[in-house]
Design a protein around this motif. Sequence first.
Motif, PDB file in Angstrom:
ATOM      1  N   PRO A 152       0.834  -1.216   0.000  1.00 42.81           N
ATOM      2  CA  PRO A 152       0.000   0.000   0.000  1.00 42.81           C
ATOM      3  C   PRO A 152       0.867   1.264   0.000  1.00 42.81           C
ATOM      4  CG  PRO A 152      -0.828  -1.597   1.584  1.00 42.81           C
ATOM      5  CD  PRO A 152       0.490  -2.120   1.099  1.00 42.81           C
ATOM      6  N   SER A 153       0.344   2.332  -0.602  1.00 40.32           N
ATOM      7  CA  SER A 153       1.120   3.576  -0.729  1.00 40.32           C
ATOM      8  C   SER A 153       1.447   4.191   0.629  1.00 40.32           C
ATOM      9  CB  SER A 153       0.342   4.581  -1.581  1.00 40.32           C
ATOM     10  OG  SER A 153      -0.917   4.875  -0.990  1.00 40.32           O
ATOM     11  N   TRP A 154       0.570   3.970   1.626  1.00 37.93           N
ATOM     12  CA  TRP A 154       0.843   4.582   2.930  1.00 37.93           C
ATOM     13  C   TRP A 154       2.071   3.961   3.595  1.00 37.93           C
ATOM     14  CZ3 TRP A 154       0.971   1.645   7.310  1.00 37.93           C
ATOM     15  CH2 TRP A 154       0.321   0.418   7.307  1.00 37.93           C
ATOM     16  N   VAL A 155       2.388   2.695   3.283  1.00 37.56           N
ATOM     17  CA  VAL A 155       3.606   2.077   3.822  1.00 37.56           C
ATOM     18  C   VAL A 155       4.837   2.788   3.266  1.00 37.56           C
ATOM     19  CG1 VAL A 155       4.967  -0.045   3.916  1.00 37.56           C
ATOM     20  CG2 VAL A 155       2.477  -0.154   4.136  1.00 37.56           C
ATOM     21  N   ASP A 156       4.805   3.057   1.962  1.00 36.89           N
ATOM     22  CA  ASP A 156       5.909   3.809   1.343  1.00 36.89           C
ATOM     23  C   ASP A 156       6.036   5.189   1.986  1.00 36.89           C
ATOM     24  OD1 ASP A 156       7.948   4.547  -0.290  1.00 36.89           O
ATOM     25  OD2 ASP A 156       6.765   4.698  -2.111  1.00 36.89           O
ATOM     26  N   LEU A 157       4.895   5.842   2.277  1.00 33.15           N
ATOM     27  CA  LEU A 157       4.916   7.167   2.886  1.00 33.15           C
ATOM     28  C   LEU A 157       5.523   7.133   4.289  1.00 33.15           C
ATOM     29  CD1 LEU A 157       4.119  10.158   2.762  1.00 33.15           C
ATOM     30  CD2 LEU A 157       1.872   9.515   3.672  1.00 33.15           C
ATOM     31  N   VAL A 158       5.152   6.119   5.078  1.00 28.77           N
ATOM     32  CA  VAL A 158       5.687   6.012   6.440  1.00 28.77           C
ATOM     33  C   VAL A 158       7.203   5.815   6.411  1.00 28.77           C
ATOM     34  CG1 VAL A 158       5.729   4.571   8.511  1.00 28.77           C
ATOM     35  CG2 VAL A 158       3.542   5.191   7.467  1.00 28.77           C
TER      36      VAL A 158
END
Length: 609
Positions: free
Chosen positions: A223-229
């Motif tokens: 998921p994109s939020w994992v990359d963001l974190v």
Amino acid sequence: MAVTEQGRAAAAGSARPATGGGRIRALVPRVLSAAMAAAALYSAAIALVPPLRGLLLPVTFVIETAVFPVAPNLGYAVFLAILAGALARRKRAAHRVAAAVFTLLVLGDLAVVLSASLMPDLVEEFGLTGQVVASEVNLAVAAAALGVLVAAADEFFAPTRKASFRQALATLAGLLALSGAVGYGLVTLFPGTLRDEHHLAWAVERALGGAATFDARRSGLPPSWVDLVIGMLSAVAVLAAFAVLFRSQRAKAELPPDDEQRLRALLSTYGARDSLGYFATRRDRAAVFSPSGKAAVSYRVVAGVCLAGGDPIGDVEAWQPAIRAWLEQARRYGWAPAVIGPGETAALAYARAGLRVLELGDEAVIEVADFGLDGREMRGVRQAVNRVRRAGFTLRVRRHADVPAAEMREVVDRAAAWRDSRDERGFSMALCRLGDPADGDCVLVEAHDADGRPAALLSFVPWGDDGLSLDLMRRDRDTDNGLMEFMVAGLAAAAPGLGIKRISLNFAMFRSVFEHGARLGAGPVLRLWRWTLVFVSRWWQLESLYRANAKYRPSWVPRFLAFDDARDLPRVGLASVIAEGFLTAPRLPRFPRFERRAGHATGTGSLSR
């Protein structure tokens, strides 16, 4: 690492007239900093806004292949932002990092161009002509930038702290390892379409900001939020590492005894000019003297800001040489120069030296000859004084030199017990010591209740031979209201016996806005500004401090803020808040060590003006 006398001499020698090519080279740090800041903003924007990232994909490709690398990664954006700030402050370490970046770009592009010239058939076969042309353009841009950096190397002269490179590497390695570990845990729990055998490699790649790719043929994404974190964690790692690397050279927060004696000698002759002059003898400040020794600027380095307080000390005719010496030292070490609280004459002198000036507020000064409790305007103060007097309170006014040592120790203990905060506060308008034998000319005002118990105290520092400036204001929290009015009025009554003609009280920030914004006919902008300050006063007590001063009907003396660059204002504001003691700057862990301490006799201090 402290600023040494040799360093001061080098700072004084760093000023050189910029003519011809020198003026052009002098612009390099600012221009390069602006370019890096633009790349940082672009990288942050495409990292934080996925739709924008897709929309600007062709633009990103052109910039990245033909101009300078940009990437949708917060860690990389923070790296560029920190580098931009350090380049603007002319840090030698930032120059080396930028030169290394452009050297790697030149070598990479040169390898592509040479490979294409040696194997033109492969270029045509795989359709790589566009990439080769982009590399040629990028090679020209990077080579030009590297040439400019080499030519302007002398413009990056600000040193960093000793061993900062090793500390920065250790900080970066540790925090990036933490980012990779957290990323691996997240991608294991939320893999999305990413296959299990690729979890570790993907997490390491993202922790490194995409600087390395272990498997270009890998498919699938979490998921994109994992990359963001992970990007945010890497951003914190880069921020911390480069903050360590680019930390400014630090000046010792102490005033050597010889410099203190020189300042006191100047104050004995010129101390009547500025009510804040005596605060230059604080032991956590340093001083830069003019070549003639007839003037000095008192300062402290906080958060990379060389923060001076009040007017220069000494002969007005020697102010400009002292200011130039101070500015040259700040420039030499990459500090942002700023002055908090200079008077009008000093603000003009700083403006002539190239600083920008803003009015900050006004200082309340009581002229003893004009002060009295009669009249309708003084009714509130008069009622408070009479109420406290009827309750049986008494007042005692003495020079510190007339207070016995044992009694002064009790006064110091009471001041500490009545302090509202854990630590002493103050910088520009506070001495932050009490009971020092060197401060015998200070005046102590004590109030006792009807039973003889201490209820409150005020301490004032000398302002020339015939003035006093408020340093310390403390009271027992259980005492009656009106006690401060009783003490101020009592001091004004006792002042002629001490040879005192004027008394400086508190500083009222934005005083003119509170006063003029409430008048009939005030414009909408002024009224809105006043409303904003009244709202903020719920937490910062701006309006209450103004009203606490205004009730004595004082003369208002304007005070200013001087600074070099408008972009430094947030940093100057932060440094001022830290210096005044309202915020504690975060510090890296340090191992305990034994140090020799200067042999000053110090006491408990104060700041509450």
